[in-house]
Design a protein around this motif. Structure first.
Motif, PDB file in Angstrom:
ATOM      1  N   LEU A   2       0.831  -1.211   0.000  1.00 16.37           N
ATOM      2  CA  LEU A   2       0.000   0.000   0.000  1.00 16.37           C
ATOM      3  C   LEU A   2       0.863   1.256   0.000  1.00 16.37           C
ATOM      4  N   GLY A   3       2.019   1.180   0.661  1.00 17.90           N
ATOM      5  CA  GLY A   3       2.940   2.320   0.649  1.00 17.90           C
ATOM      6  C   GLY A   3       3.342   2.665  -0.776  1.00 17.90           C
ATOM      7  N   LEU A   4       3.688   1.627  -1.535  1.00 19.21           N
ATOM      8  CA  LEU A   4       4.089   1.828  -2.934  1.00 19.21           C
ATOM      9  C   LEU A   4       2.917   2.376  -3.761  1.00 19.21           C
ATOM     10  N   LEU A   5       1.747   1.748  -3.610  1.00 17.20           N
ATOM     11  CA  LEU A   5       0.586   2.175  -4.399  1.00 17.20           C
ATOM     12  C   LEU A   5       0.204   3.613  -4.071  1.00 17.20           C
ATOM     13  N   ASN A   6       0.177   3.943  -2.770  1.00 14.72           N
ATOM     14  CA  ASN A   6      -0.191   5.311  -2.381  1.00 14.72           C
ATOM     15  C   ASN A   6       0.793   6.322  -2.950  1.00 14.72           C
ATOM     16  N   ALA A   7       2.077   5.978  -2.872  1.00 15.81           N
ATOM     17  CA  ALA A   7       3.094   6.905  -3.378  1.00 15.81           C
ATOM     18  C   ALA A   7       2.900   7.160  -4.863  1.00 15.81           C
ATOM     19  N   GLU A   8       2.430   6.152  -5.587  1.00 10.92           N
ATOM     20  CA  GLU A   8       2.263   6.312  -7.033  1.00 10.92           C
ATOM     21  C   GLU A   8       0.832   6.655  -7.412  1.00 10.92           C
ATOM     22  N   GLY A   9      -0.020   6.886  -6.409  1.00 10.24           N
ATOM     23  CA  GLY A   9      -1.416   7.244  -6.683  1.00 10.24           C
ATOM     24  C   GLY A   9      -2.169   6.140  -7.402  1.00 10.24           C
ATOM     25  N   LYS A  10      -1.829   4.887  -7.113  1.00  5.26           N
ATOM     26  CA  LYS A  10      -2.478   3.764  -7.796  1.00  5.26           C
ATOM     27  C   LYS A  10      -3.413   3.020  -6.856  1.00  5.26           C
ATOM     28  N   THR A  11      -4.344   2.279  -7.441  1.00 11.46           N
ATOM     29  CA  THR A  11      -5.214   1.426  -6.636  1.00 11.46           C
ATOM     30  C   THR A  11      -4.701  -0.014  -6.747  1.00 11.46           C
ATOM     31  N   ILE A  12      -5.277  -0.887  -5.946  1.00 13.03           N
ATOM     32  CA  ILE A  12      -4.816  -2.281  -5.924  1.00 13.03           C
ATOM     33  C   ILE A  12      -5.007  -2.949  -7.299  1.00 13.03           C
ATOM     34  N   GLU A  13      -5.996  -2.498  -8.060  1.00 13.20           N
ATOM     35  CA  GLU A  13      -6.193  -3.077  -9.392  1.00 13.20           C
ATOM     36  C   GLU A  13      -5.002  -2.790 -10.305  1.00 13.20           C
ATOM     37  N   GLU A  14      -4.246  -1.737  -9.977  1.00 16.83           N
ATOM     38  CA  GLU A  14      -3.110  -1.360 -10.839  1.00 16.83           C
ATOM     39  C   GLU A  14      -1.780  -1.817 -10.249  1.00 16.83           C
ATOM     40  N   THR A  15      -1.821  -2.746  -9.307  1.00 20.76           N
ATOM     41  CA  THR A  15      -0.585  -3.144  -8.621  1.00 20.76           C
ATOM     42  C   THR A  15       0.438  -3.752  -9.588  1.00 20.76           C
ATOM     43  N   PRO A  16       1.711  -3.340  -9.476  1.00 22.31           N
ATOM     44  CA  PRO A  16       2.735  -3.942 -10.331  1.00 22.31           C
ATOM     45  C   PRO A  16       3.153  -5.330  -9.828  1.00 22.31           C
ATOM     46  N   ILE A  17       2.802  -5.652  -8.589  1.00 26.70           N
ATOM     47  CA  ILE A  17       3.162  -6.957  -8.013  1.00 26.70           C
ATOM     48  C   ILE A  17       1.873  -7.760  -7.828  1.00 26.70           C
ATOM     49  N   SER A  18       1.742  -8.833  -8.574  1.00 25.46           N
ATOM     50  CA  SER A  18       0.526  -9.638  -8.457  1.00 25.46           C
ATOM     51  C   SER A  18       0.516 -10.378  -7.120  1.00 25.46           C
ATOM     52  N   ALA A  19      -0.661 -10.882  -6.749  1.00 24.63           N
ATOM     53  CA  ALA A  19      -0.773 -11.622  -5.490  1.00 24.63           C
ATOM     54  C   ALA A  19       0.135 -12.858  -5.522  1.00 24.63           C
ATOM     55  N   GLU A  20       0.258 -13.499  -6.696  1.00 20.41           N
ATOM     56  CA  GLU A  20       1.101 -14.698  -6.818  1.00 20.41           C
ATOM     57  C   GLU A  20       2.565 -14.352  -6.555  1.00 20.41           C
ATOM     58  N   GLU A  21       3.020 -13.232  -7.140  1.00 19.33           N
ATOM     59  CA  GLU A  21       4.418 -12.818  -6.944  1.00 19.33           C
ATOM     60  C   GLU A  21       4.677 -12.441  -5.481  1.00 19.33           C
ATOM     61  N   MET A  22       3.709 -11.724  -4.902  1.00 19.39           N
ATOM     62  CA  MET A  22       3.841 -11.320  -3.506  1.00 19.39           C
ATOM     63  C   MET A  22       3.918 -12.573  -2.630  1.00 19.39           C
ATOM     64  N   ALA A  23       3.058 -13.548  -2.936  1.00 18.52           N
ATOM     65  CA  ALA A  23       3.041 -14.787  -2.142  1.00 18.52           C
ATOM     66  C   ALA A  23       4.370 -15.526  -2.280  1.00 18.52           C
ATOM     67  N   GLU A  24       4.923 -15.535  -3.484  1.00 21.81           N
ATOM     68  CA  GLU A  24       6.209 -16.207  -3.716  1.00 21.81           C
ATOM     69  C   GLU A  24       7.303 -15.566  -2.850  1.00 21.81           C
ATOM     70  N   LEU A  25       7.279 -14.232  -2.802  1.00 27.64           N
ATOM     71  CA  LEU A  25       8.266 -13.507  -1.983  1.00 27.64           C
ATOM     72  C   LEU A  25       8.091 -13.837  -0.493  1.00 27.64           C
ATOM     73  N   LEU A  26       6.825 -13.773  -0.049  1.00 25.39           N
ATOM     74  CA  LEU A  26       6.577 -13.963   1.386  1.00 25.39           C
ATOM     75  C   LEU A  26       6.796 -15.412   1.817  1.00 25.39           C
ATOM     76  N   LYS A  27       6.660 -16.330   0.870  1.00 26.90           N
ATOM     77  CA  LYS A  27       6.951 -17.725   1.172  1.00 26.90           C
ATOM     78  C   LYS A  27       8.441 -17.879   1.512  1.00 26.90           C
ATOM     79  N   LEU A  28       9.273 -17.136   0.777  1.00 22.57           N
ATOM     80  CA  LEU A  28      10.722 -17.173   1.040  1.00 22.57           C
ATOM     81  C   LEU A  28      11.018 -16.637   2.440  1.00 22.57           C
TER      82      LEU A  28
END
Ligand code: ADP
Ligand code: MG
Ligand code: ZN
Length: 476
Positions: free
Chosen positions: A352-378
């Motif tokens: 949300l920090g990244l999205l807010n800084a760029e004035g974007k909503t979650i629909e415009e996220t550059p990191i998909s839920a799958e990618e985020m999950a892959e990172l957090l799994k690590l």
């Protein structure tokens, strides 16, 4: 004397039906002017309106989601006034018998507790057209594409006690509309509009003061700012023995103030009367039950579930369920990483920090839920530390590469081999005899210094818990 503000809001929400409320013209936004029109919405003589069933069902959804009582019989009425964007010379609305009344919406206060705001009524009506003023040519043009687009008006009780509560109420209403998938709720584009009624009363008095109505508020920020200004203005007027006049005022966003637009018109000025072209609308229990059965999980329910099922604090649950898309994103991550608090911290903080800084909503996220999950799994499997994960996250945003690829390429895998960490710890202890002496003499704060040295030596890759533990053992 101390004063308390009293606020009641009227919200107009455009409904996302495919066609208009009384004809089959398209409601699509952004078409060339006057291409979505027909004799009915242009108000030609002799035509007859036909009620769109989807509009009724959308209004019923909102009514049920806000605990309103749906009227077994309601009526459409003509609200008469003259305006160039209103070709019939009247707007079809509902007046004495609206589709729904006596509901409520919960808002969450900053301390996490909930407060009920009463809903007086919900009614259906048609939108007017749009005037486009061209100062260069000194002319005004009218676009009737919006004429007849369905609206619901949601009127609140004067239960709102501060500009912040007004903002919270509007966000909650919009969230409910979006969860129900019946309106975009976009304030900037005009599909969610708010008129704010506000008065002040002496704190010890129960009697409401004279209200003003604020218009031209096209963002949540402006609603809150205009209310704060208007509350202060009214207090000043009364303190100077003046009288607040019941009127409509506009918000001037350049000068940050409200100014008088017109005296408040009364209902009788509109000469409302039942529209003879439309039969009374009857809604039976079966129909209500069918709509009820079809309601999705609503923001409050989802919030409660997030707290119960994932043991999240109210604060997290509130933010994560603010939009359906964000809540879906969170749950999609959770399906891969069974650590709700870790996922919550990352979604609320870094994402949300990244999205807010760029004035974007979650629909415009550059990191998909799958990618985020892959990172957090690590992180969850302790392959990388939380700190390294932040670096990987930034790199994912910058390069679009997958977290695994970044970790491999840059050799970021966390060091959890105790003997490897011990070797570094020994080297650091050897190198810093003075600090070791001070530590042993009681300056325990120096532990942070040693941890820092070890992390520096390992480029941040050593497991921090293990570093702490081994250092404590070795330093005694
Ligand atoms: P109208 O149709 O003329 O706008 P309503 O009676 O429908 O008037 O009220 C509109 C809104 O004004 C409602 O949201 C209501 O809660 C609010 N309201 C009514 N009286 C007051 C008051 N004294 N102070 C603040 N808000 C008020
Ligand atoms: Mg009003
Ligand atoms: Zn039409």
């Amino acid at each position: 004397m101390e004063f308390a503000p009293v606020i009641g809001l009227e919200v107009h929400a455009q409904l996302k039906t495919r066609t208009k409320i009384f004809c089959s013209c398209s409601t699509r936004f952004g078409a060339p002017p006057n291409t979505h029109v027909c004799p009915v919405c242009l108000g030609m003589p002799g035509v007859l309106p036909v009620l769109n069933q989807a509009v009724v069902e959308y209004a019923m959804r909102m009514a049920l989601a806000t605990d309103c009582r749906i009227a077994p019989e309601s009526r459409f009425a003509r609200k008469n006034y003259f305006y160039p964007d209103l070709p019939k010379g009247y707007q079809i609305s509902q007046y004495e018998l609206p589709i729904a009344e006596h509901g409520q919406v919960n808002i969450t206060r900053p301390d996490g507790t909930r407060k009920k705001i009463g809903i007086t009524r919900i009614h259906m009506e048609e939108d007017a057209g749009k005037l486009i003023h061209d100062p260069d040519r000194s002319i005004s043009m009218v676009d009737y594409n919006r004429t007849g687009v369905p609206l619901i008006e949601i009127v609140s009780e004067p239960d709102i006690e501060s500009p912040e509560e007004a903002g919270a109420y509007l966000r909650q209403l919009r969230a409910v509309l979006r969860y129900l998938d019946i309106s975009d709720g976009n304030m900037e584009e005009g599909s969610f509009r708010c008129d704010a009624n506000v008065s002040v009363r002496p704190k010890e008095s129960e009697q409401l003061g004279t209200r003003t109505e604020l218009k031209n508020l096209n963002s949540f920020k402006f609603v809150e700012k205009a209310l704060a200004y208007e509350i202060n203005r009214q207090i000043r007027v009364i303190s100077e023995n003046g009288e607040v006049i019941q009127e409509t005022r506009l918000w001037d966003m350049d000068k940050n103030r409200t100014f008088s637009m017109r005296g408040k018109e009364e209902a009788h000025d509109y000469r409302y009367f039942p529209d003879p072209d439309l039969v009374p609308l009857k809604i039976d229990e079966d129909w209500i039950a069918r709509i009820q059965a079809d309601l999705p999980e609503l923001p409050d329910q989802r919030k409660d579930r997030f707290m119960a099922q994932f043991e999240l604090p109210a604060y997290d649950a509130d933010i994560l369920t603010a939009s359906r898309e964000l809540a879906d994103y969170f749950e999609a991550c959770l399906r891969q990483v069974e650590n709700p608090k870790l996922v919550s911290n990352w979604v609320m903080g870094n994402l949300l920090g990244l999205l807010n800084a760029e004035g974007k909503t979650i629909e415009e996220t550059p990191i998909s839920a799958e990618e985020m999950a892959e990172l957090l799994k690590l992180v969850n499997d302790e392959v990388i530390s939380g700190k390294i994960a932040k670096t990987v996250f930034d790199e994912m945003v910058a390069s679009g590469k997958s977290p695994k690829a970044i970790v491999e390429e840059q050799g970021l895998v966390q060091v959890t081999d105790a003997s490897a960490i011990e070797a570094v710890v020994d080297a650091v202890i050897d190198r810093c005899p003075n600090e070791v002496a001070s530590y042993k003499a009681g300056k325990k704060k120096l532990l942070g210094f040693f941890v820092g040295q070890v992390m520096k030596e390992t480029q941040g890759k050593a497991n921090p818990q293990m570093v702490n533990q081994i250092l404590k053992e070795k330093l005694g």
